[in-house]
Design an enzyme around this catalytic site. Sequence first.
Site, PDB file in Angstrom:
ATOM      1  N   CYS A  37       0.101   1.736  -5.436  1.00 13.10           N
ATOM      2  CA  CYS A  37      -0.854   2.657  -6.050  1.00 13.10           C
ATOM      3  C   CYS A  37      -0.216   4.030  -6.267  1.00 13.10           C
ATOM      4  CB  CYS A  37      -2.093   2.793  -5.184  1.00 13.10           C
ATOM      5  SG  CYS A  37      -3.032   1.263  -5.069  1.00 13.10           S
TER       6      CYS A  37
ATOM      7  N   HIS B 227       0.833  -1.204   0.000  1.00 10.73           N
ATOM      8  CA  HIS B 227       0.000   0.000   0.000  1.00 10.73           C
ATOM      9  C   HIS B 227       0.867   1.254   0.000  1.00 10.73           C
ATOM     10  CE1 HIS B 227      -3.829  -1.918   0.323  1.00 10.73           C
ATOM     11  NE2 HIS B 227      -3.550  -2.501   1.480  1.00 10.73           N
TER      12      HIS B 227
END
Length: 190
Positions: free
Chosen positions: A170, A112
């Site tokens: 991301c 993440h």
Amino acid sequence: MKMKVFSLLLIAAGLLIIVYGGWKIYDTNRQTGDSLTDAKKAVAAGGSLDGSSAESFKPAMGEAVGILYIPRLKAELPIVEGTSADDLEKGVGHYKGSYYPKQNGQIVLSGHRDTVFRRTGELELGDRLEVEMPYGRYAYEIIKTKIVDQDDTSIITLQNKKEELVLTTCYPFSYIGNAPQRYIIYAKPL
């Protein structure tokens, strides 16, 4: 009177969001810390583990299997088998079906952008990455980065012709919500 009630509801909702966000950060940090402890135990056990050679290494889903070191960031991150939401809360996820060091293939690690990989944007070409497994420690050099659309799966080739380390997260890093792109880092063995 209605405006006062509405204002109080907005304040209460805001406080709930802050408390929930704080809890998620705390819980993720706790799980990552627990996984790092487990990963260090697995690495320290080394040759005493079943499947402690590169060729036979096949960990169970959700298991802490190794450590990713990023010297520039002074980061020591647990590698967990799998990339489900639960796995990624524990650390850096190893994409199922990709390879591990010394298995002569594409090693795909995901994390993440707001937890384990929050500072990956600071990395530069030539920076070193290290992966420690129960069967050894391996160094890689960053050779390329790129940004792709979130549904672009072409970067995961699962090829087994040459060893390469691929980190994915991301992008943009400061985006709030589901990010529309992915940041990819390619590294070659040293």
